[in-house]
Design a protein around this motif. Structure first.
Motif, mmCIF file in Angstrom:
data_model
loop_
_atom_site.group_PDB
_atom_site.id
_atom_site.type_symbol
_atom_site.label_atom_id
_atom_site.label_comp_id
_atom_site.label_asym_id
_atom_site.label_seq_id
_atom_site.Cartn_x
_atom_site.Cartn_y
_atom_site.Cartn_z
ATOM 1 N N GLY A 61 60.481 -4.433 -15.846
ATOM 2 C CA GLY A 61 61.168 -5.659 -15.415
ATOM 3 C C GLY A 61 60.228 -6.600 -14.673
ATOM 4 O O GLY A 61 60.219 -7.809 -14.923
ATOM 5 N N ALA A 62 59.410 -6.050 -13.780
ATOM 6 C CA ALA A 62 58.473 -6.877 -13.012
ATOM 7 C C ALA A 62 57.446 -7.524 -13.946
ATOM 8 O O ALA A 62 57.088 -8.697 -13.790
ATOM 9 C CB ALA A 62 57.764 -6.020 -11.959
ATOM 10 N N TRP A 63 57.001 -6.741 -14.934
ATOM 11 C CA TRP A 63 56.033 -7.261 -15.913
ATOM 12 C C TRP A 63 56.640 -8.428 -16.691
ATOM 13 O O TRP A 63 56.018 -9.481 -16.852
ATOM 14 C CB TRP A 63 55.618 -6.113 -16.843
ATOM 15 C CG TRP A 63 54.941 -6.543 -18.100
ATOM 16 C CD1 TRP A 63 53.734 -7.157 -18.205
ATOM 17 C CD2 TRP A 63 55.447 -6.409 -19.433
ATOM 18 N NE1 TRP A 63 53.453 -7.410 -19.523
ATOM 19 C CE2 TRP A 63 54.478 -6.968 -20.301
ATOM 20 C CE3 TRP A 63 56.614 -5.857 -19.980
ATOM 21 C CZ2 TRP A 63 54.648 -6.995 -21.689
ATOM 22 C CZ3 TRP A 63 56.780 -5.883 -21.360
ATOM 23 C CH2 TRP A 63 55.818 -6.450 -22.193
ATOM 24 N N ARG A 64 57.873 -8.306 -17.137
ATOM 25 C CA ARG A 64 58.533 -9.391 -17.871
ATOM 26 C C ARG A 64 58.728 -10.612 -16.965
ATOM 27 O O ARG A 64 58.488 -11.742 -17.358
ATOM 28 C CB ARG A 64 59.889 -8.935 -18.423
ATOM 29 C CG ARG A 64 59.826 -7.893 -19.512
ATOM 30 C CD ARG A 64 58.939 -8.312 -20.669
ATOM 31 N NE ARG A 64 59.355 -9.573 -21.267
ATOM 32 C CZ ARG A 64 58.518 -10.490 -21.736
ATOM 33 N NH1 ARG A 64 57.206 -10.301 -21.680
ATOM 34 N NH2 ARG A 64 58.972 -11.600 -22.257
ATOM 35 N N GLN A 65 59.202 -10.359 -15.725
ATOM 36 C CA GLN A 65 59.466 -11.460 -14.805
ATOM 37 C C GLN A 65 58.180 -12.188 -14.430
ATOM 38 O O GLN A 65 58.187 -13.393 -14.205
ATOM 39 C CB GLN A 65 60.165 -10.947 -13.534
ATOM 40 C CG GLN A 65 61.638 -10.629 -13.723
ATOM 41 C CD GLN A 65 62.506 -11.872 -13.865
ATOM 42 O OE1 GLN A 65 62.098 -12.881 -14.424
ATOM 43 N NE2 GLN A 65 63.722 -11.796 -13.358
ATOM 44 N N TYR A 68 57.600 -14.673 -16.944
ATOM 45 C CA TYR A 68 58.491 -15.828 -16.805
ATOM 46 C C TYR A 68 58.150 -16.663 -15.559
ATOM 47 O O TYR A 68 58.813 -17.656 -15.290
ATOM 48 C CB TYR A 68 59.950 -15.371 -16.699
ATOM 49 C CG TYR A 68 60.543 -14.782 -17.960
ATOM 50 C CD1 TYR A 68 60.583 -15.507 -19.147
ATOM 51 C CD2 TYR A 68 61.080 -13.493 -17.969
ATOM 52 C CE1 TYR A 68 61.142 -14.965 -20.304
ATOM 53 C CE2 TYR A 68 61.637 -12.945 -19.114
ATOM 54 C CZ TYR A 68 61.672 -13.686 -20.280
ATOM 55 O OH TYR A 68 62.219 -13.150 -21.408
ATOM 56 N N GLY A 69 57.161 -16.242 -14.782
ATOM 57 C CA GLY A 69 56.779 -16.984 -13.577
ATOM 58 C C GLY A 69 57.715 -16.755 -12.403
ATOM 59 O O GLY A 69 57.826 -17.589 -11.501
ATOM 60 N N ASN A 70 58.405 -15.609 -12.380
ATOM 61 C CA ASN A 70 59.385 -15.341 -11.322
ATOM 62 C C ASN A 70 58.926 -14.286 -10.319
ATOM 63 O O ASN A 70 59.761 -13.661 -9.668
ATOM 64 C CB ASN A 70 60.715 -14.891 -11.952
ATOM 65 C CG ASN A 70 61.449 -16.031 -12.613
ATOM 66 O OD1 ASN A 70 61.280 -17.186 -12.235
ATOM 67 N ND2 ASN A 70 62.268 -15.722 -13.598
ATOM 68 N N VAL A 71 57.618 -14.076 -10.202
ATOM 69 C CA VAL A 71 57.133 -13.045 -9.277
ATOM 70 C C VAL A 71 56.145 -13.647 -8.284
ATOM 71 O O VAL A 71 55.207 -14.338 -8.681
ATOM 72 C CB VAL A 71 56.452 -11.892 -10.049
ATOM 73 C CG1 VAL A 71 55.740 -10.943 -9.104
ATOM 74 C CG2 VAL A 71 57.474 -11.128 -10.880
ATOM 75 N N SER B 14 66.171 -16.295 -9.093
ATOM 76 C CA SER B 14 65.393 -15.616 -10.139
ATOM 77 C C SER B 14 64.048 -15.122 -9.609
ATOM 78 O O SER B 14 63.590 -14.032 -9.979
ATOM 79 C CB SER B 14 65.179 -16.552 -11.333
ATOM 80 O OG SER B 14 64.567 -17.751 -10.892
ATOM 81 N N VAL B 15 63.430 -15.888 -8.718
ATOM 82 C CA VAL B 15 62.158 -15.458 -8.127
ATOM 83 C C VAL B 15 62.394 -14.278 -7.174
ATOM 84 O O VAL B 15 61.581 -13.348 -7.098
ATOM 85 C CB VAL B 15 61.463 -16.629 -7.396
ATOM 86 C CG1 VAL B 15 60.139 -16.186 -6.796
ATOM 87 C CG2 VAL B 15 61.229 -17.788 -8.357
ATOM 88 N N GLY B 18 62.674 -11.165 -9.410
ATOM 89 C CA GLY B 18 61.385 -10.751 -9.971
ATOM 90 C C GLY B 18 60.493 -10.106 -8.918
ATOM 91 O O GLY B 18 59.882 -9.058 -9.156
ATOM 92 N N THR B 19 60.441 -10.745 -7.741
ATOM 93 C CA THR B 19 59.607 -10.227 -6.657
ATOM 94 C C THR B 19 60.157 -8.896 -6.144
ATOM 95 O O THR B 19 59.407 -7.971 -5.822
ATOM 96 C CB THR B 19 59.535 -11.273 -5.527
ATOM 97 O OG1 THR B 19 59.030 -12.497 -6.077
ATOM 98 C CG2 THR B 19 58.628 -10.808 -4.399
ATOM 99 N N LEU B 21 61.612 -6.651 -7.866
ATOM 100 C CA LEU B 21 61.257 -5.559 -8.790
ATOM 101 C C LEU B 21 59.876 -4.995 -8.480
ATOM 102 O O LEU B 21 59.650 -3.790 -8.594
ATOM 103 C CB LEU B 21 61.333 -6.048 -10.240
ATOM 104 C CG LEU B 21 62.754 -6.214 -10.799
ATOM 105 C CD1 LEU B 21 62.717 -6.854 -12.182
ATOM 106 C CD2 LEU B 21 63.478 -4.877 -10.864
ATOM 107 N N VAL B 22 58.936 -5.878 -8.070
ATOM 108 C CA VAL B 22 57.596 -5.398 -7.689
ATOM 109 C C VAL B 22 57.708 -4.444 -6.497
ATOM 110 O O VAL B 22 57.135 -3.345 -6.497
ATOM 111 C CB VAL B 22 56.675 -6.579 -7.329
ATOM 112 C CG1 VAL B 22 55.347 -6.078 -6.775
ATOM 113 C CG2 VAL B 22 56.439 -7.471 -8.549
ATOM 114 N N VAL B 57 66.449 -3.368 -19.408
ATOM 115 C CA VAL B 57 65.767 -4.293 -18.490
ATOM 116 C C VAL B 57 65.098 -5.429 -19.282
ATOM 117 O O VAL B 57 65.029 -6.571 -18.808
ATOM 118 C CB VAL B 57 64.774 -3.553 -17.566
ATOM 119 C CG1 VAL B 57 63.456 -3.247 -18.252
ATOM 120 C CG2 VAL B 57 64.514 -4.359 -16.307
ATOM 121 N N THR B 61 66.226 -9.227 -18.255
ATOM 122 C CA THR B 61 65.299 -10.282 -17.823
ATOM 123 C C THR B 61 65.355 -11.469 -18.799
ATOM 124 O O THR B 61 65.290 -12.622 -18.381
ATOM 125 C CB THR B 61 63.845 -9.758 -17.735
ATOM 126 O OG1 THR B 61 63.534 -9.030 -18.910
ATOM 127 C CG2 THR B 61 63.652 -8.859 -16.539
#
Lengths: 139, 90
Positions: A61-65, A68-71, B14-15, B18-19, B21-22, B57, B61
């Motif tokens: 999930g983190a890799w996909r996000q 998408y520029g969401n991390v 959404s950010v 994503g964050t 999940l890390v 997942v 996403t």
């Protein structure tokens, strides 16, 4: 395991993954009850096994996000590192406390967070908060 | 984690997800390691539930990029509340 149970586990696994991707949760929110109810784990086994399953799911999930520029990678790493200390305390507590206390405590946390988040989202969505005075004297 | 990022750091939903999940990768890795020490992990069942969840997942996403932050947060609140009520059932 019966075929119906296996099918349910697989379907709920997919559902947990969708929740993980959509909501940025590990998927444990569904993994734990599935493991406990369908696969006969006790609460601690379900939590432990759920954590194992969460690792690859969250990584994908983190890799996909990230794509998408969401991390915000540094924040994610910092937050995760700090929270590991909390996790260690949590694992000790999970082994020390009665299961019902864990369930009730976690429920209260979920309800509190949900209420706070709902309030902020609704407030942000409306241009300003209406008051009693506004209702009496609309502009 | 997601509520923390939205409520305290003002992230877009959404950010935040994503964050989050890390952070969860790191937390779950450490948590799993600790539970291994207590012999609480049932590996085959982890594989059984984790494999379909990886498919999920990817779908989740993908889907998230197609809905609004408002809809995302409201449905997240609904999920949290439903889980809390489920856990409270005797």
């Amino acid at each position: 395991m019966a075929a119906a149970s296996l099918g349910a586990v697989l379907l709920l696994g997919v559902a947990a993954g969708i929740a993980s991707g959509l909501f940025g949760v590990g998927g444990g929110i569904l993994f734990v009850p599935v493991l406990a109810i369908l696969l006969g784990h006790d609460q601690i086994e379900a939590e432990a096994t759920s954590l194992l399953a969460v690792v690859p799911v969250a990584a994908v999930g983190a890799w996909r996000q990230r794509g998408y520029g969401n991390v915000v990678l540094p924040h994610g790493i910092a937050l995760g590192s700090v929270a590991i200390v909390g996790t260690a305390v949590g694992v000790i507590a999970a082994n020390a406390l009665p299961e019902r206390a864990l369930e009730i405590g976690f429920s209260m946390l979920l309800l509190f967070v949900s209420a706070r988040l709902l309030r902020k989202t609704l407030r942000d969505a409306s241009p300003r908060t209406p008051t009693g005075a506004d209702a009496k004297q609309p502009r | 984690m997601v509520p923390l990022l939205i409520l305290m750091l003002g992230y877009e939903p959404s950010v935040a997800t994503g964050t989050s999940l890390v952070a969860i990768v790191l937390i779950a890795t450490a948590g799993t390691a600790a539970h291994v020490g207590y012999d609480n992990v049932r590996y085959l069942d982890g594989l059984l539930i984790g494999t379909p969840a990886i498919v999920g997942v990817l779908l989740g996403t993908w889907l998230q990029q197609r809905i609004s932050g408002f809809a995302l947060t409201i449905s997240f609140c609904a999920l949290l509340t439903a889980m809390a009520l489920w856990l409270l059932l005797p």
